[in-house]
Every structure is written in structure tokens, then in C-alpha cells.
Motif scaffolding. Structure first.
Motif, PDB file in Angstrom:
ATOM      1  N   GLY A   1       0.857  -1.160  -0.231  1.00 22.40           N
ATOM      2  CA  GLY A   1      -0.055   0.043  -0.097  1.00 22.40           C
ATOM      3  C   GLY A   1       0.872   1.448   0.124  1.00 22.40           C
ATOM      4  O   GLY A   1       0.288   2.427   0.292  1.00 22.40           O
TER       5      GLY A   1
ATOM      6  N   ARG B   1      -5.305  -5.142   7.984  1.00 26.57           N
ATOM      7  CA  ARG B   1      -5.899  -4.697   6.655  1.00 26.57           C
ATOM      8  C   ARG B   1      -6.727  -3.248   6.844  1.00 26.57           C
ATOM      9  O   ARG B   1      -7.581  -3.339   7.501  1.00 26.57           O
ATOM     10  CB  ARG B   1      -6.463  -5.532   5.756  1.00 26.57           C
ATOM     11  CG  ARG B   1      -6.670  -5.064   4.489  1.00 26.57           C
ATOM     12  CD  ARG B   1      -7.317  -6.157   3.451  1.00 26.57           C
ATOM     13  NE  ARG B   1      -8.875  -6.568   3.965  1.00 26.57           N
ATOM     14  CZ  ARG B   1      -9.756  -7.138   3.369  1.00 26.57           C
ATOM     15  NH1 ARG B   1      -9.427  -7.830   2.313  1.00 26.57           N
ATOM     16  NH2 ARG B   1     -10.968  -7.602   3.971  1.00 26.57           N
TER      17      ARG B   1
ATOM     18  N   GLN C   1      -9.150  -0.556   4.932  1.00 19.54           N
ATOM     19  CA  GLN C   1      -9.772   0.187   3.671  1.00 19.54           C
ATOM     20  C   GLN C   1     -10.069   1.500   4.094  1.00 19.54           C
ATOM     21  O   GLN C   1     -11.247   1.896   4.752  1.00 19.54           O
ATOM     22  CB  GLN C   1     -10.804  -0.709   3.548  1.00 19.54           C
ATOM     23  CG  GLN C   1     -10.539  -2.137   2.974  1.00 19.54           C
ATOM     24  CD  GLN C   1     -11.644  -3.061   2.986  1.00 19.54           C
ATOM     25  OE1 GLN C   1     -12.573  -2.992   3.504  1.00 19.54           O
ATOM     26  NE2 GLN C   1     -11.446  -4.222   2.051  1.00 19.54           N
TER      27      GLN C   1
ATOM     28  N   HIS D   1      -8.978   2.849  -1.010  1.00 17.49           N
ATOM     29  CA  HIS D   1      -7.686   2.059  -1.344  1.00 17.49           C
ATOM     30  C   HIS D   1      -7.651   0.872  -0.087  1.00 17.49           C
ATOM     31  O   HIS D   1      -8.113   1.023   1.092  1.00 17.49           O
ATOM     32  CB  HIS D   1      -6.399   3.041  -1.094  1.00 17.49           C
ATOM     33  CG  HIS D   1      -6.218   3.731  -2.323  1.00 17.49           C
ATOM     34  ND1 HIS D   1      -4.980   3.854  -2.773  1.00 17.49           N
ATOM     35  CD2 HIS D   1      -7.017   4.577  -3.088  1.00 17.49           C
ATOM     36  CE1 HIS D   1      -5.033   4.574  -3.993  1.00 17.49           C
ATOM     37  NE2 HIS D   1      -6.454   4.889  -4.096  1.00 17.49           N
ATOM     38  N   THR D   2      -6.833  -0.232  -0.387  1.00 12.06           N
ATOM     39  CA  THR D   2      -6.642  -1.163   0.699  1.00 12.06           C
ATOM     40  C   THR D   2      -5.353  -1.131   0.738  1.00 12.06           C
ATOM     41  O   THR D   2      -4.378  -1.432  -0.178  1.00 12.06           O
ATOM     42  CB  THR D   2      -7.384  -2.559   0.105  1.00 12.06           C
ATOM     43  OG1 THR D   2      -8.664  -2.475   0.064  1.00 12.06           O
ATOM     44  CG2 THR D   2      -6.966  -3.605   1.183  1.00 12.06           C
ATOM     45  N   SER D   3      -4.991  -1.172   2.166  1.00 15.49           N
ATOM     46  CA  SER D   3      -3.401  -1.352   2.398  1.00 15.49           C
ATOM     47  C   SER D   3      -3.104  -2.105   3.491  1.00 15.49           C
ATOM     48  O   SER D   3      -4.258  -2.594   4.323  1.00 15.49           O
ATOM     49  CB  SER D   3      -2.658  -0.088   2.654  1.00 15.49           C
ATOM     50  OG  SER D   3      -3.360   0.776   3.492  1.00 15.49           O
TER      51      SER D   3
ATOM     52  N   THR E   1      -9.725  -6.508   9.675  1.00 16.74           N
ATOM     53  CA  THR E   1      -9.934  -5.386   8.789  1.00 16.74           C
ATOM     54  C   THR E   1     -10.593  -4.127   9.227  1.00 16.74           C
ATOM     55  O   THR E   1     -11.541  -4.088  10.103  1.00 16.74           O
ATOM     56  CB  THR E   1     -10.686  -5.878   7.749  1.00 16.74           C
ATOM     57  OG1 THR E   1     -10.192  -7.127   6.844  1.00 16.74           O
ATOM     58  CG2 THR E   1     -11.162  -4.737   6.602  1.00 16.74           C
TER      59      THR E   1
ATOM     60  N   ASN F   1     -12.300  -0.969   8.237  1.00 17.10           N
ATOM     61  CA  ASN F   1     -12.924  -0.208   7.177  1.00 17.10           C
ATOM     62  C   ASN F   1     -13.398   1.033   7.662  1.00 17.10           C
ATOM     63  O   ASN F   1     -14.556   0.976   8.405  1.00 17.10           O
ATOM     64  CB  ASN F   1     -14.273  -1.211   6.499  1.00 17.10           C
ATOM     65  CG  ASN F   1     -15.115  -0.512   5.471  1.00 17.10           C
ATOM     66  OD1 ASN F   1     -15.305   0.419   5.453  1.00 17.10           O
ATOM     67  ND2 ASN F   1     -15.102  -1.408   4.336  1.00 17.10           N
TER      68      ASN F   1
END
Length: 364
Positions: free
Chosen positions: A122, A185, A187, A199-201, A310, A312
Motif C-alpha cells: 500500500g 488490513r 480500507q 484503497h486497501t493497504s 480489517t 473499514n
């Protein structure tokens, strides 16, 4: 009435501890005596719970027999019937407490902890997220009354960290943080994204129980220590001495660098602390793999390559994939409100270990 697993090994172990504690030189090794005393206390409580469970079970059976006795006094039969739900509830609670008391403690739970956060995939956004994770753990540590000491860091040009290593000191630190190892992760829309695209990193987190010198014996001949001039911001702040330290552990190929302090000795001590902790983690992981190879893990292996969570931001949601826990309180979590996640992971681990005990007991 549920049947308890075989507790005879615990009875035998308690008798063995009684013999050891009766020896005249028992307290000659304070560390060992303290460990054995804690184990003795834990086993004593386990057997006390067993006795209470058996007594409650016997009382329940007697009540049921009295209820079925048509010749018994009607008032006594009614009293016995009234006590049955309470006894059944007490029996179920004691059963769970016995099983929990059978769980072996993790010897590392009370240790301080070394945490390593590294930006993953990312680019710049990953380094910013690594910085956010460091802030999250720092806030959580503050809430717990723990102390954080930065050991080594490599800041990125846009802020955040390419890598940061720090220690966390306090009560039961490793117990609460050990589940954080893995890939985190994120988002969200980066601040540099003009189009507003998500974006996802990712960033990786490693959690190591802090090792003491007695835990890991390191032969000085197996170390290659090099020093260099640490980089500085320029001007009066630049470091003009060879204080940066790099240690190579030849048998494993592990490399630890530290340049945060102006003192070469302090940097060396910090680097050795990290190296010992990495070696201890490797040693414990190898031991765990010996008995866990054939057992499915619900919570996870703690492997830093495993995606565990994750974050988000558009949805304000955090999901821990190991226990299928989703919370819509991301802002609070990022401010250090990790307790619901920690407690969920601990509960899942406890259930998993209890199931393993019952599986072993039924197999025997």
C-alpha cells in the motif's frame, strides 16, 4: 450430571508439589519457589472446585430421589423440587469453573512485550496506517496503565512509520496483546487520493514476549556487531558519533538495528532486548508446533503472515476474521478501546482449549 475429565494427574501433581514444598531448601531459588507456589495454589483451587461439584451433584441426586419417593412427606418433596433448578444451575457453573481451572497457564502471559509494526502493501498509505496502529496501541496501553518505550523506528517521508519497534511494560501485557500478531488490513480513502477512491493497504504486527537473559542463552561468539553513524535531522541535531548498532545473530540470520539513542551502549542494550525476545518467540513457536500440528486453531496461529483483522473506515467497521467479530465503533477502537476485541479473543481461546481437554478426555 455432566462427567468431569480425569483429574488424577492433577491430584498426583499436587502431592508432588507438597513434597517439594516440604523440602528444607525449597526457598533457596526464589523464582522457582514462587512459580511452584502459584501452581500449588491453582491446583488446590481446582480440587476444591471438584469437591464442590461432586457435593452439588450428590445433593441433586438425593433431591430427585426424594421427589420420586411417593411415601415421603409431601412438604419435603416440594422443598426438594424447589431446590432442583438452583442445584442444576450451580452444578453447571461449577462444571465450567472446573474445566477453566484445568487449563494450563501460558507462562508468558505475565511478561512484558516487544511489539513490531511494519508497513506492508500500500505504499505511503501503509506507513500512515502503521502509525495509526502504533497510536492505537499507545492509547490502549494508557488505558491499562502500561508504559511504552520506543526501541527503534524508521519514519516514512509522509508521516507514519515504515517500521517501529517498542516495548510495553505492565501487568499481564502479553496476555492481552498476544493475539495482535498478524496482518492488519485497512480500507479507506487516502488523504492523497483526489478522486475519493477507497484503497486497501496493510501493516504487519508481531508481538513477542520480552525475554530475560536467563530465558535465552546467547553465545557472544555467535554475534556480529557493527556500528555506524546514525542519521540525524541535520544541523545541531545530527549525531556525530558512531552510535547506531546492528547485531547479526549468525545461527539464525536474525538482524536487529537500533539507532534511536545517542549512546552506542543504550542502542546495543535495546537491540539485545529485541534479539532475545525474537529468539524466545522462535523457541516457543517451535514448541507449540510440536503439539498443535494436528489441532485446528480457532483463534489463529499468531503468525504475522496471517490476515487477522480489517479496519473499514467508510463503514466505521472493524472485523476480526478469526472469531467473526464485527464492531461498528472504529473511532473508539482506534483511540485505544480494544477491550471488547481482546475479551472476545480470550473467550474464543478459552473455549477452544476446553474443547481440546474434553476431546482428549473422551478419547481416553
Amino acid at each position: 450430571m455432566p462427567e468431569l475429565p480425569d483429574l488424577n494427574p492433577f491430584v498426583d501433581r499436587l502431592a508432588d508439589l507438597d513434597r517439594q514444598m516440604a523440602e528444607p531448601d525449597f526457598f533457596s531459588d526464589p523464582r522457582k519457589s514462587a512459580d511452584l507456589s502459584r501452581e500449588h495454589q491453582k491446583l488446590t483451587r481446582l480440587l476444591e472446585l471438584r469437591d464442590r461439584f461432586m457435593a452439588a451433584g450428590k445433593q441433586l441426586e438425593e433431591n430427585k430421589e426424594l421427589m420420586a419417593d411417593t411415601e415421603a412427606d409431601e412438604e419435603l418433596r416440594e422443598m426438594a423440587a424447589e431446590e432442583v433448578p438452583q442445584l442444576e444451575e450451580q452444578l453447571e457453573k461449577l462444571y465450567e469453573e472446573v474445566l477453566e481451572s484445568m487449563l494450563p497457564p501460558d507462562p508468558s502471559d505475565s511478561r512484558n512485550t516487544i511489539m513490531e509494526i511494519r508497513a506492508g502493501t500500500g505504499g505511503d498509505e501503509a506507513s500512515l496506517f502503521a502509525g495509526d496502529l502504533f497510536r492505537m496501541y499507545s492509547r490502549f496501553a494508557e488505558r491499562q496503565g502500561w508504559r511504552i518505550e520506543e526501541l527503534s523506528s524508521n519514519e516514512s517521508e509522509v508521516g507514519g512509520f515504515k517500521e517501529i519497534i517498542f516495548s510495553v511494560s505492565g501487568d499481564s501485557v502479553y496476555r492481552d496483546l498476544k493475539w495482535e500478531s498478524g496482518v492488519h488490513r485497512v480500507q479507506r480513502v487516502p488523504t492523497t487520493e483526489a478522486g475519493g477512491r477507497i484503497h486497501t493497504s496493510a501493516a504487519t504486527v508481531a508481538v513477542l514476549p520480552e525475554a530475560e537473559e536467563v530465558d535465552v542463552q546467547i553465545d557472544p561468539s555467535e554475534l556480529e556487531i557493527t556500528v555506524a553513524r546514525a542519521s540525524g535531522p541535520g544541523g545541531q541535531g545530527v549525531n556525530t558519533t558512531d552510535s547506531a548498532v546492528q547485531i547479526l545473530h549468525k545461527p539464525t540470520g536474525m538482524i536487529v538495528k537500533c539507532a534511536d539513542e545517542r549512546s552506542q551502549l543504550k542502542n546495543k542494550n535495546k537491540a539485545m532486548k529485541v534479539l532475545r525476545s525474537r529468539l524466545l518467540e522462535q523457541k516457543e513457536r517451535e514448541e507449540q508446533e510440536k503439539y498443535a500440528a494436528n489441532r485446528k486453531s480457532q483463534v489463529g496461529s499468531g503468525d504475522r503472515s496471517e490476515r487477522i483483522r480489517t479496519y473499514n473506515f467508510p463503514q466505521g467497521r472493524m472485523t476480526d476474521h478469526r472469531i467473526n467479530l464485527t464492531l461498528y465503533s472504529l473511532d473508539e477502537l482506534m483511540e485505544g478501546g480494544l477491550s471488547p476485541v481482546v475479551e472476545g479473543l480470550q473467550e474464543a481461546d478459552k473455549k477452544q482449549r476446553i474443547e481440546a481437554i474434553l476431546d482428549t478426555s473422551s478419547a481416553n
